[in-house]
Design a protein around this motif. Structure first.
Motif, PDB file in Angstrom:
ATOM      1  N   TYR A 137      35.834 -30.303 -71.850  1.00 49.57           N
ATOM      2  CA  TYR A 137      36.877 -30.784 -70.937  1.00 49.57           C
ATOM      3  C   TYR A 137      38.197 -30.113 -71.275  1.00 49.57           C
ATOM      4  CZ  TYR A 137      39.940 -33.995 -68.416  1.00 49.57           C
ATOM      5  OH  TYR A 137      40.881 -34.543 -67.580  1.00 49.57           O
ATOM      6  N   THR A 138      38.821 -29.483 -70.286  1.00 47.96           N
ATOM      7  CA  THR A 138      40.062 -28.737 -70.510  1.00 47.96           C
ATOM      8  C   THR A 138      41.297 -29.534 -70.133  1.00 47.96           C
ATOM      9  OG1 THR A 138      39.983 -27.767 -68.270  1.00 47.96           O
ATOM     10  CG2 THR A 138      38.859 -26.572 -70.048  1.00 47.96           C
ATOM     11  N   HIS A 178      34.213 -34.765 -65.752  1.00 47.42           N
ATOM     12  CA  HIS A 178      33.904 -34.232 -64.420  1.00 47.42           C
ATOM     13  C   HIS A 178      32.747 -35.006 -63.793  1.00 47.42           C
ATOM     14  CE1 HIS A 178      33.230 -31.154 -61.288  1.00 47.42           C
ATOM     15  NE2 HIS A 178      31.943 -31.325 -61.556  1.00 47.42           N
ATOM     16  N   GLN A 206      31.792 -29.429 -54.625  1.00 47.74           N
ATOM     17  CA  GLN A 206      30.614 -28.566 -54.570  1.00 47.74           C
ATOM     18  C   GLN A 206      29.399 -29.239 -55.206  1.00 47.74           C
ATOM     19  OE1 GLN A 206      31.604 -24.781 -56.351  1.00 47.74           O
ATOM     20  NE2 GLN A 206      33.384 -24.472 -55.019  1.00 47.74           N
ATOM     21  N   GLU A 251      29.877 -27.922 -70.728  1.00 43.93           N
ATOM     22  CA  GLU A 251      31.249 -27.438 -70.679  1.00 43.93           C
ATOM     23  C   GLU A 251      32.205 -28.413 -71.382  1.00 43.93           C
ATOM     24  OE1 GLU A 251      31.690 -27.359 -66.516  1.00 43.93           O
ATOM     25  OE2 GLU A 251      30.417 -25.595 -66.213  1.00 43.93           O
ATOM     26  N   ARG A 278      27.920 -29.811 -66.856  1.00 43.18           N
ATOM     27  CA  ARG A 278      29.274 -30.273 -66.567  1.00 43.18           C
ATOM     28  C   ARG A 278      29.774 -31.209 -67.668  1.00 43.18           C
ATOM     29  NH1 ARG A 278      28.562 -26.446 -63.571  1.00 43.18           N
ATOM     30  NH2 ARG A 278      28.455 -26.597 -61.301  1.00 43.18           N
ATOM     31  N   ILE A 320      42.015 -30.194 -67.083  1.00 42.22           N
ATOM     32  CA  ILE A 320      42.320 -29.798 -65.706  1.00 42.22           C
ATOM     33  C   ILE A 320      41.231 -30.340 -64.780  1.00 42.22           C
ATOM     34  CG2 ILE A 320      42.632 -27.855 -64.127  1.00 42.22           C
ATOM     35  CD1 ILE A 320      43.553 -26.199 -66.525  1.00 42.22           C
ATOM     36  N   ILE A 321      41.644 -31.034 -63.734  1.00 38.28           N
ATOM     37  CA  ILE A 321      40.691 -31.599 -62.779  1.00 38.28           C
ATOM     38  C   ILE A 321      40.365 -30.552 -61.718  1.00 38.28           C
ATOM     39  CG2 ILE A 321      40.292 -33.405 -61.069  1.00 38.28           C
ATOM     40  CD1 ILE A 321      42.257 -35.153 -62.609  1.00 38.28           C
ATOM     41  N   ASP A 322      39.108 -30.204 -61.625  1.00 35.60           N
ATOM     42  CA  ASP A 322      38.661 -29.208 -60.639  1.00 35.60           C
ATOM     43  C   ASP A 322      38.046 -29.950 -59.451  1.00 35.60           C
ATOM     44  OD1 ASP A 322      37.538 -27.139 -59.190  1.00 35.60           O
ATOM     45  OD2 ASP A 322      36.957 -26.001 -60.969  1.00 35.60           O
ATOM     46  N   TYR A 323      38.890 -30.261 -58.465  1.00 33.12           N
ATOM     47  CA  TYR A 323      38.428 -31.031 -57.309  1.00 33.12           C
ATOM     48  C   TYR A 323      37.436 -30.225 -56.467  1.00 33.12           C
ATOM     49  CZ  TYR A 323      42.207 -34.284 -58.386  1.00 33.12           C
ATOM     50  OH  TYR A 323      43.021 -35.197 -59.004  1.00 33.12           O
ATOM     51  N   ASN A 324      37.632 -28.920 -56.402  1.00 27.56           N
ATOM     52  CA  ASN A 324      36.716 -28.085 -55.620  1.00 27.56           C
ATOM     53  C   ASN A 324      35.308 -28.089 -56.214  1.00 27.56           C
ATOM     54  OD1 ASN A 324      38.635 -27.289 -53.735  1.00 27.56           O
ATOM     55  ND2 ASN A 324      39.330 -25.564 -54.996  1.00 27.56           N
ATOM     56  N   LEU A 325      35.223 -27.995 -57.550  1.00 35.73           N
ATOM     57  CA  LEU A 325      33.914 -28.007 -58.199  1.00 35.73           C
ATOM     58  C   LEU A 325      33.239 -29.363 -58.029  1.00 35.73           C
ATOM     59  CD1 LEU A 325      31.818 -26.553 -59.923  1.00 35.73           C
ATOM     60  CD2 LEU A 325      33.032 -27.338 -61.971  1.00 35.73           C
TER      61      LEU A 325
END
Length: 340
Positions: free
Chosen positions: A169-170, A208, A180, A167, A204, A172-177
């Protein structure tokens, strides 16, 4: 001399030798053979000399008082090879043979290590170019060779990396991912959970994954690498540890690889040239800074000290010298950056 006289002389000689007992007894220094055990024997040193001689680089033939090799720097140094092999006992030659086989098989690192290094550290455009050239040169997809030459999680890791599906990197930090993934890796410490490790490590984005690695330690109290060592073995363990190193700090990963290549009894020229050339337009300045920080010395000076004879005698010296010049060209920049 008549035949009878000649036979009588031969019989007399045999009789004298039989009385002396030399024909079937050993002398004080060993045997009566023409080849004796070499007292200051070292299999590693002999292998190093043989490797240099094969490339026409044997410096022992150019020392003061020694016979200069007619092949120095221009081809195989047969004199040096004969000098080693005809002055070692059978047992010593067997030790040399085993050491030589190990050294030459080691080459620039195992094929799996090199494949992982390339697949894990190249940008998507670079990776696509590598795979296209591979297919052109060998008339087969790299993925097919990976399938036939590897197995288990190592095969799955290499195939996933070769697809280039990581993936992007955008920002945006995805804390939920991240949470998980950490939970998934904690639960994947048991058997039949390799798929989870492959998915997280190969899909990933690096930013991330750095967050996952750091938070995994915070949640569990130990680094993810400790879990990898306990969960996996052999090539799979090495591959995952290398991937973790690349993810945490790619320049430091290459600095360690360069240091390892320089510390071998025979410097690993293929690894040195592969890394220096491939990273010269990417992050070599960062690699040099990490090298100095960890090992307390300049990469450039380490190359000069360790490879002095190679740069002088080797037929490959011109290409390596130009590579070294590329490294040295940013020497001042590195010093100013590190000191600043």
């Amino acid at each position: 001399m008549s035949v009878t006289h000649e036979k009588m002389g031969l019989s007399l000689t045999q009789e004298i030798l039989s009385h002396l007992g030399l024909a079937n007894k050993t002398a004080a220094w060993g045997t009566l053979g023409t080849l004796r055990t070499f007292l200051s024997f070292s299999a590693d040193k002999d292998v190093q000399r043989l490797l240099k001689a094969i490339a026409g680089q044997d410096p022992d033939r150019a020392l003061p008082g020694s016979r200069a090799s007619p092949h120095l720097g221009s081809g195989v140094d047969r004199i040096a090879i004969l000098d080693v092999l005809t002055n070692r006992s059978r047992e010593q030659r067997q030790l040399i043979s085993r050491a030589f086989h190990e050294r030459t098989q080691q080459g620039s690192g195992s094929a799996e290590d090199v494949a992982l290094e390339i697949l894990a550290t190249r940008t998507p455009p670079q990776l696509q170019e590598c795979l296209a050239v591979y297919k052109h040169n060998f008339q087969v997809d790299a993925a097919e060779d990976i399938k036939s030459e590897t197995r288990g999680i190592l095969r799955d890791l290499l195939l996933a990396l070769a697809k280039g599906g990581r993936e992007a990197y955008t920002g945006i930090i995805d804390y939920n991912l991240a949470a998980q993934d950490i939970q998934a890796l904690k639960q994947a410490e048991g058997p039949s959970t390799e798929r989870t490790w492959v998915l997280v490590f190969t899909q990933r984005n690096p930013e991330h994954l750095v967050r996952v690695l750091n938070q995994y330690q915070w949640y569990t109290g130990h680094e993810l690498e400790k879990t990898v060592r306990a969960r996996f073995h052999g090539a799979a363990c090495v591959a995952l540890l290398n991937l973790a190193s690349v993810i945490r700090n790619t320049p430091l990963y290459f600095a360690d690889k360069l240091h390892q290549a320089l510390q071998e009894t025979e410097p690993n020229y293929q690894a040195l040239m592969r890394i220096l050339i491939s990273r010269s337009e990417t992050d070599l300045l960062s690699i040099r800074a990490e090298f100095r920080k960890k090992f307390g010395k300049s990469l450039y000076s380490s190359l000069q000290v360790r490879l002095g004879w190679f740069l002088t005698w080797s037929p490959r010296a011109s290409s390596f010298t130009s590579t070294l010049h590329t490294v040295g060209h940013i020497h001042g920049l590195e010093n100013s950056w590190v000191s600043g």
